[in-house]
Design an enzyme around this catalytic site. Structure first.
Site, PDB file in Angstrom:
ATOM      1  N   HIS A 141     190.271  39.394  77.932  1.00 12.74           N
ATOM      2  CA  HIS A 141     190.404  40.822  77.600  1.00 12.74           C
ATOM      3  C   HIS A 141     191.708  41.392  78.141  1.00 12.74           C
ATOM      4  CE1 HIS A 141     186.095  40.029  77.125  1.00 12.74           C
ATOM      5  NE2 HIS A 141     186.064  41.070  76.305  1.00 12.74           N
TER       6      HIS A 141
ATOM      7  N   GLU B  85     184.712  39.192  63.415  1.00 15.80           N
ATOM      8  CA  GLU B  85     186.114  39.607  63.331  1.00 15.80           C
ATOM      9  C   GLU B  85     186.843  38.908  62.185  1.00 15.80           C
ATOM     10  OE1 GLU B  85     184.648  38.667  66.162  1.00 15.80           O
ATOM     11  OE2 GLU B  85     184.850  40.326  67.583  1.00 15.80           O
TER      12      GLU B  85
END
Lengths: 323, 325
Positions: free
Chosen positions: B129, B60
């Site tokens: 998440h 990322e």
């Protein structure tokens, strides 16, 4: 400074310009005329000069908190950087970047990235754009041995490799990440030893020999432009000054410094010029005088330039709000 | 007009902009032939090819930095970070680089980047998440922050974000990806910095974002049966923030509740409370109230989850308290 094939005397002149620029900047900093701090490139001039000699004006260079050498070698005018060190409105970033964010779009240099390792993925992205736009461009990321241990560099090298991006990674191994010695933070002898792990060439070069640096840069750039992907060049060099202006240099020995001082890239180049009969002492003295005139003019320009307007403090936060 | 889901609006915005501008492309994990973790790019690799829908390694930090470099060089990348939780690993590239390069270079370079992903607590996704981090990013100058609440807004705002020349961060709530709504058949965009009054009312203003707009609207229905008229204002973008629409509503109702799934400390509610205190103080008939997710990591248990996040019942109770003051 970049472009057509340059003679060794041309390369010497660029290295000398960087050296004298920084010596003068350091003196001016000590006089209190330049704010913040300076990370000097003294001793490493052959790396920026040798690599940028191979680049076109439209190629990209990504630099670090130690950007003066890369900027001058890529073609930023010394007066524009000197004025930026003074944080004057005539500087290359109009006083908003300062020493650590020198950059000039006219020569393909974004503001230098003063977060260690931070420029590696950005260089890969600029190379990706060159590939998509099929413009034959190359991006070069300069970084230090310290940055080589950043995750961002690992991620960037891997992606540049898997997508065969036209990018050259130039690790300037000056043996110290700030004050931390290379051998204490690497379990290998060379940064370039990591290149095979990405499936790319790793090339070790004497970073104090400007012609040797240029040779490996020619091959790496040719490989990049041909679509064959990135190269990791490790230039072995040495910072002949402290990391920043507050560095007492207590972490390395005088003996070690003396060894490297004898291998000063300017000394090596000057000796070679004379041995080959490409320049006499008089020629070198003439270059010295010409460089001095350039630096004198740069300092005068910076000193007589105005500060930015306080009312411009919020300009250029967003595109279009920049009247 | 036709009915679509919010996730369809996201996909249609990217498709339309990729047809319009060959420099737009998408970067992320599994966004190519797989079609994205939420089907957000389903079918797009067939239309645009894997050259423009780049499946990245799980890097990322690296691929965000790459997108910034590509943006500097004339491309218009859309980064799909999947879950905004992952962006904490990337924040340096967004905040130190994307947000600052235009300013540091005094306007020489710009970063036309879109960085999008899902937010929201729900389904027991738990601590890694479920992030709702937009207040943090709205804090930083140089970033634009988009938080859509309807299919119409999601599509129109994302199209504008892709055309914008600055870095724009888009926070899409997973819990309303299937929310249906009407969109025009013809092309449209929505400017950044314009709030939407989602329901008009006269007694109390609820400022809400993302999924909380639906929660506020349901609470407003319940409160209407009690004779309380609720106005629901959705800022839609936090940076830039449409202060005038929010202030106009507060001046009209004289009471304000901010309902936000992000945490309260140093957040959206505090910002709007300061705005109201600065510019509408003498219009207020009651203290400004905030209703936020409780300050703890998102838990896995549905029981704990329900305890943590603002609900219709909690909003109704908070508004009743406001009306009694």
């Amino acid at each position: 400074m970049s472009g057509q094939a340059q003679s060794l005397l041309d390369l010497y002149r660029t290295m000398l310009t960087i050296r004298r620029f920084e010596e003068r900047a350091n003196a001016l900093y000590m006089e209190g005329k330049i704010p913040s701090t300076l990370h000097l490139y003294i001793g490493q001039e052959a790396v920026a000069t040798g690599v940028c000699a191979v680049l076109k004006r439209t190629d990209y260079v990504l630099s670090t908190h130690r950007p003066h050498g890369h900027a001058i070698a890529k073609g930023v005018a010394p007066r524009d950087i000197m004025a930026e060190l003074y944080a004057k409105v005539t500087g290359c970033c109009k006083g908003k970047g300062g020493s650590m964010h020198a950059g000039d779009i006219r020569v393909g240099m974004p503001p230098a990235v003063a977060i260690v390792g931070g420029n590696a993925p950005i260089a890969a992205g600029m190379a990706l754009a060159c590939k998509f736009q099929k413009n034959g461009g190359v991006a070069v990321s300069f970084f230090g041995d310290g940055a080589a241990n950043e995750g961002a560099v690992h991620e960037a090298l891997n992606m540049a490799a898997i997508w065969s991006l036209p990018v050259v990674y130039v690790c300037e191994n000056n043996l110290y990440g700030a004050s931390t010695s290379f051998s204490t933070v690497f379990n290998i002898a060379n940064v370039a030893d990591r290149a095979p792990a990405y499936g790319i060439p790793g090339v070790i070069v004497d970073g104090n020999d400007v012609e040797a640096v240029r040779e490996v840069a020619i091959e790496a750039c040719a490989r990049a432009r041909a679509g064959a992907g990135p190269t990791l060049i490790e230039a072995k060099t040495y910072r002949l000054c402290g990391h920043s202006r507050s560095d007492p240099l207590t972490y390395r020995s005088k003996e070690e410094e003396a060894v490297w001082r004898a291998r000063d890239p300017l000394v090596i180049a000057a000796q070679r010029l004379k041995e080959r009969g490409e320049a006499s002492d008089a020629d070198l003295a003439r270059v010295e005088a010409e460089v001095k005139a350039v630096i004198d003019e740069a300092v005068a320009f910076a000193e007589t330039s105005p500060d930015p307007l306080a009312t411009d403090a919020l300009k250029h936060l967003f595109v279009g709000e920049s009247a | 007009m036709r009915e679509i889901r919010l996730i369809d609006g996201i996909r249609e915005a990217m498709q339309e902009e990729m047809r319009r501008d060959p420099n737009v492309y998408v970067y992320g994990e599994g966004i190519g032939p797989r079609g994205g973790n939420f089907n957000e790019t389903l079918g797009m690799a067939d239309e645009f090819g894997v050259r423009r829908l780049i499946d990245t390694p799980i890097s990322e930090l690296g691929f965000t930095g790459m997108a910034i470099g590509a943006a500097l060089t004339g491309l218009r990348p859309i980064v799909d970070i999947m879950f905004w939780d992952f962006a904490y690993e990337v924040a340096g590239q967004l905040i130190n680089q994307a947000a600052r390069i235009h300013y540091m270079s005094n306007g020489q370079f710009s970063v036309p980047l879109v960085f999008r992903g899902v937010v929201g607590i729900g389904g027991g996704a738990a601590g890694h998440h479920s992030a709702v981090p937009y207040p943090m990013y709205a804090h930083f100058p140089g970033l634009k922050v988009v938080v859509p609440a309807t299919p119409y807004d999601a599509k129109g705002l994302l199209k504008t974000a892709i055309r914008d020349n600055d870095p724009v961060l888009v926070f899409e709530h997973r819990g309303i990806y299937s929310l249906k709504g009407m969109v025009p058949d013809e092309e449209y965009t929505i400017p950044l910095g314009v709030a939407a009054v989602q329901r008009e009312g006269s007694d109390v203003t609820i400022v809400a974002l993302a999924r909380m707009v639906q929660v506020a609207l349901q609470a407003a229905d319940a409160l209407a049966r009690e004779g309380v008229s609720v106005e629901v204002v959705d800022p839609r973008t936090l940076a830039p923030l449409d202060k005038e629409t929010i202030l106009a509503s507060i001046r009209k109702t004289s009471r304000v509740l901010v309902v936000d799934e992000a945490y309260a400390p140093y957040g959206v509610g505090g910002e709007i409370a300061a705005l109201a205190a600065d510019e509408a103080f003498y219009y207020l008939d009651a203290p400004i109230k905030r209703l936020n997710t409780l300050s703890a990591p998102a838990p896995a248990s549905a029981v704990l989850e329900a305890e943590m996040v603002p609900t219709v019942d909690k909003v109704v109770v908070a508004v009743r308290e406001l009306m009694n003051q």
